[in-house]
Design an enzyme around this catalytic site. Sequence first.
Site, mmCIF file in Angstrom:
data_model
loop_
_atom_site.group_PDB
_atom_site.id
_atom_site.type_symbol
_atom_site.label_atom_id
_atom_site.label_comp_id
_atom_site.label_asym_id
_atom_site.label_seq_id
_atom_site.Cartn_x
_atom_site.Cartn_y
_atom_site.Cartn_z
ATOM 1 C CG ASN A 80 -0.294 -0.052 2.525
ATOM 2 O OD1 ASN A 80 0.779 0.525 2.728
ATOM 3 N ND2 ASN A 80 -0.905 -0.740 3.487
ATOM 4 C CG ASP A 110 -6.442 -9.619 3.215
ATOM 5 O OD1 ASP A 110 -5.229 -9.379 3.231
ATOM 6 O OD2 ASP A 110 -7.149 -9.703 4.238
#
Length: 494
Positions: A209, A279
């Site tokens: 991220n 995920d």
Amino acid sequence: MPTPILDFDALAQTISGRTVLCIGDIMLDEFVYGEVSRISPEAPTPVIVAQRSEIHIGGAGNVARNVASLGARCIFVGLVGEDDAGKRLAAALADQAAIESVLVCDPSRPTTRKVRFVSEHFSTHMLRADWEQAQPASDEVEAKLIEAILPQIARADIVLLSDYAKGVLTARVIRHTIDAARKLGKPVIVDPKSLNWAIYRGATLLTPNRKEFAEATRSRADTPQSIVDASEDVMRLADCEAILVTQGEHGMTLVPRNGAAVHVPAVPVKVRDVSGAGDTVAAALAVSLAAGADWDTALRVANAAASVAVSKLGTAIVSTAELRRKILPHAYLAAEEKIVLEPAALDAQLAEWRTQGLRVGFTNGCFDILHPGHVKVLTAARGACDRLVVGLNSDASVRRLKGADRPVQDERARAEVLAALEAVDLVVIFEEDTPIDLITRIKPAALVKGGDYTREQVVGHEVVEAAGGVVVLVDILQGFSTTALVHRARGGAK
């Protein structure tokens, strides 16, 4: 330049035959939902009145769940403790038909467990309580993990490492896994947690991220260009083919080693919960790349999957059907949804229309090769009512009526063509030689046929007129006939 329509059904079909080996830190996610209306008299802290709770397979286990929900098979390797949480996770994984789990047990550590307290009204996390031991696995447990992983690599189409820094993905486990995968020609995706990306050397794709990327590259990473600029050195360090940086509401930036970088904005949605969205992205990338998708397609699928995940509460999974609705154009889906296969769905739609005071019309035919004569009848039929239902002869019905060499197009293809027309509101396939049973079920206010019929020849006219409806005959266009078109296409005279 407009984005081409993705052949999602073909991709999904390929995904269904693929297997993803997922390795990482599994955890038990618990969500306690309730309302907050007062402050505790014992301390300046809100009191949540618990109303319900949910338990999910979390962490890398949630990646595995998303792989399965997106249509692929998943082999999952993880680590649990010898405790109740570990047993609950093992049981939950056993209930997942598309997940084959290989769990290594370490009695010296607890199974990672996270309990989130959520204000349901505000969709706000109030508090999270964690039970965990984040130290790397011992040498003995490392050896057991490697022993569990290596035989599975040959069975998978792609390997996915989901690193939550809870002890499973040690440098040694990572090295053995990536080296074995590369030797067998298997791509490796890494969702990294360590700031030392050298330990992931040889991976195909890293998916940090923005925060993880900024820390690993010591850059601001606040724009797509700054991400591209900061990627070169770490890509060389990690010897990877690409880096995908997820940026929440700012979208995703893919930087391949060869080729131009691509940035896609986030799909606008109401964000309810970001738990597990990363995920979902990792899983969507894995199943897409396993199916042979290129970078652009995989990125598009992952971005759409993320938008579905964040619109849900809790540790969410995304289904193939949800992803399909998000990716395909509305007009395409709207046409597809006009095709009714179940009588109950037909009855429900008719009831809804009639509750709204709408007049339902009906016409029918084989519609094997749609031509202007068909379009004129359908357009006129729609003009005689508020909602038009088209009865379509099944393939078997057409063969009985037209001969063994018909239909030219199967019933699904014919239904899709009809459903794409603005004049058509619903398509219902019937098996009988005539639509009398369907007409009796619908009892349309208007029964429409071409003017080459007389009123008495129209099947179902008695039923419709007895119910207060009317028969409408439409002038046909001369010179248009499916039979004639088929004859000409097969080399016959005009």
